[in-house]
Design an enzyme around this catalytic site. Sequence first.
Site, mmCIF file in Angstrom:
data_model
loop_
_atom_site.group_PDB
_atom_site.id
_atom_site.type_symbol
_atom_site.label_atom_id
_atom_site.label_comp_id
_atom_site.label_asym_id
_atom_site.label_seq_id
_atom_site.Cartn_x
_atom_site.Cartn_y
_atom_site.Cartn_z
ATOM 1 N NE ARG A 76 -0.824 2.044 4.851
ATOM 2 C CZ ARG A 76 0.239 1.274 4.505
ATOM 3 N NH1 ARG A 76 1.493 1.819 4.043
ATOM 4 N NH2 ARG A 76 0.492 0.187 5.073
ATOM 5 C CG ASP A 112 14.877 -0.258 4.713
ATOM 6 O OD1 ASP A 112 15.783 0.589 5.137
ATOM 7 O OD2 ASP A 112 14.167 -1.210 5.518
ATOM 8 C CG PHE A 137 10.660 3.084 11.016
ATOM 9 C CD1 PHE A 137 10.821 1.876 10.187
ATOM 10 C CD2 PHE A 137 9.395 3.568 11.422
ATOM 11 C CE1 PHE A 137 9.661 1.472 9.728
ATOM 12 C CE2 PHE A 137 8.269 3.109 10.948
ATOM 13 C CZ PHE A 137 8.426 1.984 10.228
ATOM 14 C CB VAL A 138 10.658 8.473 7.767
ATOM 15 C CG1 VAL A 138 11.882 8.776 8.189
ATOM 16 C CG2 VAL A 138 10.708 7.533 6.630
ATOM 17 N NE ARG A 161 -2.442 -2.244 3.170
ATOM 18 C CZ ARG A 161 -3.088 -2.578 4.426
ATOM 19 N NH1 ARG A 161 -3.965 -1.855 4.916
ATOM 20 N NH2 ARG A 161 -2.450 -3.581 5.049
ATOM 21 N N GLY A 162 2.136 1.143 0.380
ATOM 22 C CA GLY A 162 3.122 2.241 0.633
ATOM 23 C C GLY A 162 3.136 3.185 -0.420
HETATM 24 P P1 IMP Z 1 12.935 -3.190 1.677
HETATM 25 O O1 IMP Z 1 12.550 -4.537 1.020
HETATM 26 O O2 IMP Z 1 13.756 -3.538 2.682
HETATM 27 O O3 IMP Z 1 13.590 -2.205 0.569
HETATM 28 O O4 IMP Z 1 11.748 -2.583 1.955
HETATM 29 C C1 IMP Z 1 10.802 -2.129 1.488
HETATM 30 C C2 IMP Z 1 9.556 -1.811 2.365
HETATM 31 O O5 IMP Z 1 9.642 -1.491 3.904
HETATM 32 C C3 IMP Z 1 9.026 -0.623 1.977
HETATM 33 O O6 IMP Z 1 7.996 -0.584 0.854
HETATM 34 C C4 IMP Z 1 8.336 0.076 3.003
HETATM 35 O O7 IMP Z 1 6.726 -0.675 3.190
HETATM 36 C C5 IMP Z 1 9.118 -0.811 4.152
HETATM 37 N N1 IMP Z 1 9.733 0.277 5.057
HETATM 38 C C6 IMP Z 1 11.315 0.357 4.915
HETATM 39 N N2 IMP Z 1 11.681 1.511 5.631
HETATM 40 C C7 IMP Z 1 10.491 2.015 6.114
HETATM 41 C C8 IMP Z 1 10.506 3.446 6.906
HETATM 42 O O8 IMP Z 1 11.284 4.076 7.393
HETATM 43 N N3 IMP Z 1 9.110 3.497 7.191
HETATM 44 C C9 IMP Z 1 8.192 2.667 6.760
HETATM 45 N N4 IMP Z 1 7.999 1.759 6.271
HETATM 46 C C10 IMP Z 1 9.314 1.329 5.718
HETATM 47 MG MG MG Z 2 5.832 -0.852 1.567
#
Ligand code: IMP
Ligand code: MG
Length: 175
Positions: free
Chosen positions: A164, A102, A151-152, A42-43
């Site tokens: 959101r 991330d 973390f944001v 959903r992000g």
């Molecule tokens: P990745 O697979 O580790 O790159 O993470 C991707 C997903 O982690 C993103 O689409 C977010 O949903 C979640 N995420 C990573 N960092 C944050 C943060 O600082 N705040 C909120 N969600 C995060």
């Molecule tokens: Mg996400």
Amino acid sequence: MKNKKINIIVTEKEIQERIVELGKQISKDYENKNLYVLSLLRGSFIYTADLVRHITVPTKIGFMTTSSYGNSENSIGSVIVVNDIQDNIESCDVLVVDDIIDTGITMEFVKNHVLELGAVTVKSSALLDKPERRKVDIKPDYCCFEIPNVFVVGYGLNYGDYYRNIPYVFNWKDE
Ligand code: IMP
Ligand code: MG
């Protein structure tokens, strides 16, 4: 949150100005291509909605839901497809859009998935990039802002099921 103050990391104005720039760049790069914007739910729903309104070339828009975080702050390191792409993307130049890169595990997984489904090309866009946290070698092609390892929330990003809807990106600091 008790005894915590809101700390704005990226303002609403900064986000909107950067999106205008990226929209122009994407419109230029995808001239005479077959653009398909794939929004990761959903992000990225808010970022996608704003970004596509600044894309001036014809574009299809689709959605996919992945999950790797649950409600915690730490990635479990693997990606689950909760809802897959509903369209045939075989002739498409896919631009995968997420809220944040991330560890990079989600974006790498989705890019590979899109290529397996027969996309012609695949690139990525993220509102935020946290390069310090990277676990796989990936860099967004179109990124709005690089941020440090904090973390944001806001502008699509959640903690628990909340925040959101806030139009800027923030975290909390001690008062
Ligand atoms: P990745 O697979 O580790 O790159 O993470 C991707 C997903 O982690 C993103 O689409 C977010 O949903 C979640 N995420 C990573 N960092 C944050 C943060 O600082 N705040 C909120 N969600 C995060
Ligand atoms: Mg996400």
